[in-house]
Scaffold this motif. Structure first.
Motif, PDB file in Angstrom:
ATOM      1  N   THR A  69     -86.514  10.465 -49.903  1.00  0.00           N
ATOM      2  CA  THR A  69     -86.398  10.438 -48.611  1.00  0.00           C
ATOM      3  C   THR A  69     -86.511   8.835 -48.667  1.00  0.00           C
ATOM      4  OG1 THR A  69     -88.038  12.291 -48.065  1.00  0.00           O
ATOM      5  CG2 THR A  69     -87.893  10.307 -46.256  1.00  0.00           C
ATOM      6  N   VAL A  70     -85.733   8.212 -47.657  1.00  0.00           N
ATOM      7  CA  VAL A  70     -85.420   6.516 -48.461  1.00  0.00           C
ATOM      8  C   VAL A  70     -84.645   6.688 -46.754  1.00  0.00           C
ATOM      9  CG1 VAL A  70     -85.025   6.659 -50.607  1.00  0.00           C
ATOM     10  CG2 VAL A  70     -83.055   6.609 -48.223  1.00  0.00           C
ATOM     11  N   SER A  71     -85.554   5.449 -46.752  1.00  0.00           N
ATOM     12  CA  SER A  71     -84.853   4.781 -45.206  1.00  0.00           C
ATOM     13  C   SER A  71     -83.536   3.805 -44.882  1.00  0.00           C
ATOM     14  CB  SER A  71     -85.833   3.683 -44.884  1.00  0.00           C
ATOM     15  OG  SER A  71     -85.576   2.099 -45.473  1.00  0.00           O
ATOM     16  N   ASP A  72     -83.140   3.720 -45.959  1.00  0.00           N
ATOM     17  CA  ASP A  72     -80.988   3.446 -45.996  1.00  0.00           C
ATOM     18  C   ASP A  72     -80.401   4.568 -45.913  1.00  0.00           C
ATOM     19  OD1 ASP A  72     -79.292   1.343 -45.799  1.00  0.00           O
ATOM     20  OD2 ASP A  72     -79.131   2.289 -48.181  1.00  0.00           O
ATOM     21  N   HIS A  73     -79.823   4.203 -44.604  1.00  0.00           N
ATOM     22  CA  HIS A  73     -78.788   5.876 -44.489  1.00  0.00           C
ATOM     23  C   HIS A  73     -78.110   6.411 -45.690  1.00  0.00           C
ATOM     24  CE1 HIS A  73     -76.572   8.577 -42.442  1.00  0.00           C
ATOM     25  NE2 HIS A  73     -75.637   8.635 -42.581  1.00  0.00           N
ATOM     26  N   ALA A  74     -77.187   5.221 -45.949  1.00  0.00           N
ATOM     27  CA  ALA A  74     -75.984   5.615 -47.191  1.00  0.00           C
ATOM     28  C   ALA A  74     -76.716   5.821 -48.286  1.00  0.00           C
ATOM     29  CB  ALA A  74     -75.572   3.642 -47.427  1.00  0.00           C
ATOM     30  N   LEU A  75     -77.988   5.359 -49.031  1.00  0.00           N
ATOM     31  CA  LEU A  75     -78.250   5.787 -49.623  1.00  0.00           C
ATOM     32  C   LEU A  75     -79.028   7.353 -49.548  1.00  0.00           C
ATOM     33  CD1 LEU A  75     -80.002   5.129 -52.501  1.00  0.00           C
ATOM     34  CD2 LEU A  75     -81.975   4.483 -51.790  1.00  0.00           C
ATOM     35  N   GLN A  76     -79.914   7.908 -48.546  1.00  0.00           N
ATOM     36  CA  GLN A  76     -80.020   8.974 -48.258  1.00  0.00           C
ATOM     37  C   GLN A  76     -78.651  10.096 -48.283  1.00  0.00           C
ATOM     38  OE1 GLN A  76     -83.127   9.997 -47.054  1.00  0.00           O
ATOM     39  NE2 GLN A  76     -82.339  11.849 -47.661  1.00  0.00           N
ATOM     40  N   VAL A  77     -77.602   9.723 -48.372  1.00  0.00           N
ATOM     41  CA  VAL A  77     -76.665  10.310 -47.349  1.00  0.00           C
ATOM     42  C   VAL A  77     -75.938  10.677 -49.461  1.00  0.00           C
ATOM     43  CG1 VAL A  77     -73.536  10.562 -47.011  1.00  0.00           C
ATOM     44  CG2 VAL A  77     -75.797   9.937 -45.444  1.00  0.00           C
ATOM     45  N   VAL A  78     -76.144  10.300 -50.200  1.00  0.00           N
ATOM     46  CA  VAL A  78     -76.119   9.505 -51.692  1.00  0.00           C
ATOM     47  C   VAL A  78     -76.979  10.141 -51.797  1.00  0.00           C
ATOM     48  CG1 VAL A  78     -75.149   8.380 -53.463  1.00  0.00           C
ATOM     49  CG2 VAL A  78     -74.543   7.548 -51.757  1.00  0.00           C
ATOM     50  N   ASP A 106     -78.660  12.620 -50.640  1.00  0.00           N
ATOM     51  CA  ASP A 106     -78.154  14.155 -50.589  1.00  0.00           C
ATOM     52  C   ASP A 106     -77.246  14.775 -51.399  1.00  0.00           C
ATOM     53  OD1 ASP A 106     -80.798  13.705 -49.006  1.00  0.00           O
ATOM     54  OD2 ASP A 106     -79.978  13.669 -46.953  1.00  0.00           O
ATOM     55  N   TYR A 107     -76.057  14.146 -51.053  1.00  0.00           N
ATOM     56  CA  TYR A 107     -74.791  14.778 -51.493  1.00  0.00           C
ATOM     57  C   TYR A 107     -73.654  14.561 -52.781  1.00  0.00           C
ATOM     58  CZ  TYR A 107     -75.135  15.672 -46.634  1.00  0.00           C
ATOM     59  OH  TYR A 107     -75.126  16.567 -44.935  1.00  0.00           O
ATOM     60  N   GLY A 108     -74.992  13.291 -53.497  1.00  0.00           N
ATOM     61  CA  GLY A 108     -74.195  13.066 -54.502  1.00  0.00           C
ATOM     62  C   GLY A 108     -74.852  13.838 -55.862  1.00  0.00           C
ATOM     63  N   ILE A 109     -76.844  13.914 -56.174  1.00  0.00           N
ATOM     64  CA  ILE A 109     -76.963  14.899 -56.666  1.00  0.00           C
ATOM     65  C   ILE A 109     -76.626  16.407 -56.770  1.00  0.00           C
ATOM     66  CG2 ILE A 109     -79.475  15.801 -57.067  1.00  0.00           C
ATOM     67  CD1 ILE A 109     -80.905  13.236 -56.495  1.00  0.00           C
ATOM     68  N   PRO A 110     -76.834  17.242 -55.487  1.00  0.00           N
ATOM     69  CA  PRO A 110     -76.300  18.596 -56.204  1.00  0.00           C
ATOM     70  C   PRO A 110     -74.302  18.029 -56.476  1.00  0.00           C
ATOM     71  CG  PRO A 110     -76.300  17.782 -53.454  1.00  0.00           C
ATOM     72  CD  PRO A 110     -76.609  17.094 -54.198  1.00  0.00           C
ATOM     73  N   ALA A 111     -73.586  16.966 -56.700  1.00  0.00           N
ATOM     74  CA  ALA A 111     -72.360  17.573 -56.714  1.00  0.00           C
ATOM     75  C   ALA A 111     -72.216  17.112 -58.252  1.00  0.00           C
ATOM     76  CB  ALA A 111     -71.907  15.925 -56.165  1.00  0.00           C
ATOM     77  N   VAL A 112     -72.866  16.113 -58.501  1.00  0.00           N
ATOM     78  CA  VAL A 112     -73.508  15.876 -60.925  1.00  0.00           C
ATOM     79  C   VAL A 112     -74.192  17.112 -60.957  1.00  0.00           C
ATOM     80  CG1 VAL A 112     -74.931  14.493 -61.869  1.00  0.00           C
ATOM     81  CG2 VAL A 112     -74.163  13.003 -60.444  1.00  0.00           C
ATOM     82  N   VAL A 113     -75.063  18.239 -59.877  1.00  0.00           N
ATOM     83  CA  VAL A 113     -75.328  18.469 -61.044  1.00  0.00           C
ATOM     84  C   VAL A 113     -74.329  20.308 -60.783  1.00  0.00           C
ATOM     85  CG1 VAL A 113     -76.992  20.989 -60.216  1.00  0.00           C
ATOM     86  CG2 VAL A 113     -77.968  18.628 -59.962  1.00  0.00           C
ATOM     87  N   TYR A 114     -73.826  20.676 -59.135  1.00  0.00           N
ATOM     88  CA  TYR A 114     -72.242  21.446 -60.150  1.00  0.00           C
ATOM     89  C   TYR A 114     -71.191  21.194 -61.189  1.00  0.00           C
ATOM     90  CZ  TYR A 114     -74.225  23.071 -55.225  1.00  0.00           C
ATOM     91  OH  TYR A 114     -75.435  24.034 -54.574  1.00  0.00           O
ATOM     92  N   ILE A 126     -64.354  21.877 -57.524  1.00  0.00           N
ATOM     93  CA  ILE A 126     -63.488  21.612 -56.614  1.00  0.00           C
ATOM     94  C   ILE A 126     -64.715  20.802 -55.556  1.00  0.00           C
ATOM     95  CG2 ILE A 126     -62.756  22.914 -54.728  1.00  0.00           C
ATOM     96  CD1 ILE A 126     -60.602  23.862 -56.525  1.00  0.00           C
ATOM     97  N   VAL A 127     -65.610  22.005 -55.855  1.00  0.00           N
ATOM     98  CA  VAL A 127     -67.762  22.117 -54.879  1.00  0.00           C
ATOM     99  C   VAL A 127     -68.200  20.430 -55.212  1.00  0.00           C
ATOM    100  CG1 VAL A 127     -69.838  22.921 -55.438  1.00  0.00           C
ATOM    101  CG2 VAL A 127     -67.401  24.328 -54.882  1.00  0.00           C
ATOM    102  N   ALA A 128     -67.644  19.317 -55.861  1.00  0.00           N
ATOM    103  CA  ALA A 128     -68.421  17.961 -55.984  1.00  0.00           C
ATOM    104  C   ALA A 128     -67.772  17.572 -55.362  1.00  0.00           C
ATOM    105  CB  ALA A 128     -67.789  17.572 -57.809  1.00  0.00           C
ATOM    106  N   GLY A 129     -66.196  17.472 -55.237  1.00  0.00           N
ATOM    107  CA  GLY A 129     -65.411  16.782 -54.206  1.00  0.00           C
ATOM    108  C   GLY A 129     -65.854  17.345 -53.523  1.00  0.00           C
ATOM    109  N   ILE A 130     -65.660  18.106 -52.523  1.00  0.00           N
ATOM    110  CA  ILE A 130     -65.769  18.441 -51.684  1.00  0.00           C
ATOM    111  C   ILE A 130     -67.651  17.962 -51.437  1.00  0.00           C
ATOM    112  CG2 ILE A 130     -67.380  20.348 -50.046  1.00  0.00           C
ATOM    113  CD1 ILE A 130     -65.304  21.962 -51.184  1.00  0.00           C
ATOM    114  N   LEU A 131     -68.241  17.686 -52.027  1.00  0.00           N
ATOM    115  CA  LEU A 131     -69.535  16.772 -51.618  1.00  0.00           C
ATOM    116  C   LEU A 131     -69.251  15.417 -51.468  1.00  0.00           C
ATOM    117  CD1 LEU A 131     -71.520  18.709 -54.017  1.00  0.00           C
ATOM    118  CD2 LEU A 131     -72.019  18.012 -51.466  1.00  0.00           C
ATOM    119  N   VAL A 132     -67.969  14.678 -52.777  1.00  0.00           N
ATOM    120  CA  VAL A 132     -67.808  13.454 -52.394  1.00  0.00           C
ATOM    121  C   VAL A 132     -67.155  13.252 -51.404  1.00  0.00           C
ATOM    122  CG1 VAL A 132     -66.908  11.717 -54.230  1.00  0.00           C
ATOM    123  CG2 VAL A 132     -68.609  13.199 -55.042  1.00  0.00           C
ATOM    124  N   ILE A 133     -65.991  13.732 -51.092  1.00  0.00           N
ATOM    125  CA  ILE A 133     -65.284  13.472 -49.523  1.00  0.00           C
ATOM    126  C   ILE A 133     -66.482  13.041 -48.662  1.00  0.00           C
ATOM    127  CG2 ILE A 133     -63.594  14.729 -48.195  1.00  0.00           C
ATOM    128  CD1 ILE A 133     -62.499  15.667 -50.556  1.00  0.00           C
TER     129      ILE A 133
END
Length: 88
Positions: free
Chosen positions: A56-65, A67-75, A14-21
């Motif tokens: 830190t990367v210059s591409d917004h989409a990659l930065q979002v992935v 910032d929020y994708g790493i913790p989703a995988v970790v959780y 559920i926590v990972a789902g919130i991040l992915v959403i």
């Protein structure tokens, strides 16, 4: 212990789902003025507070992935490991 195992996995997913959403909402340009979008953004920020800006990367989409994708995988990984340990 089977119920505890399932509960731990459910919470982790559920926590990972919130991040992915939130990742999808941000990348698809969801309106930040919407109450639901605001809730997901706040929840995702709180859940990912420890990892945002880790890379830190210059591409917004990659930065979002990152910032929020790493913790989703970790959780999910930690949740599954904890559930496996609780089952033993």
């Amino acid at each position: 212990m089977r119920g505890m195992n399932s509960a731990i996995r459910a919470v982790a997913h559920i926590v990972a789902g919130i991040l992915v959403i939130w990742i999808f909402m941000d990348l698809l340009g969801a309106s930040r003025g919407n109450t639901l979008v605001t809730w997901f953004h706040s929840a995702a920020d709180w859940l990912a507070d420890w990892s945002r800006g880790l890379f830190t990367v210059s591409d917004h989409a990659l930065q979002v992935v990152l910032d929020y994708g790493i913790p989703a995988v970790v959780y999910v990984v930690i949740g599954n490991l904890a559930a496996r340990r609780a089952a033993n």
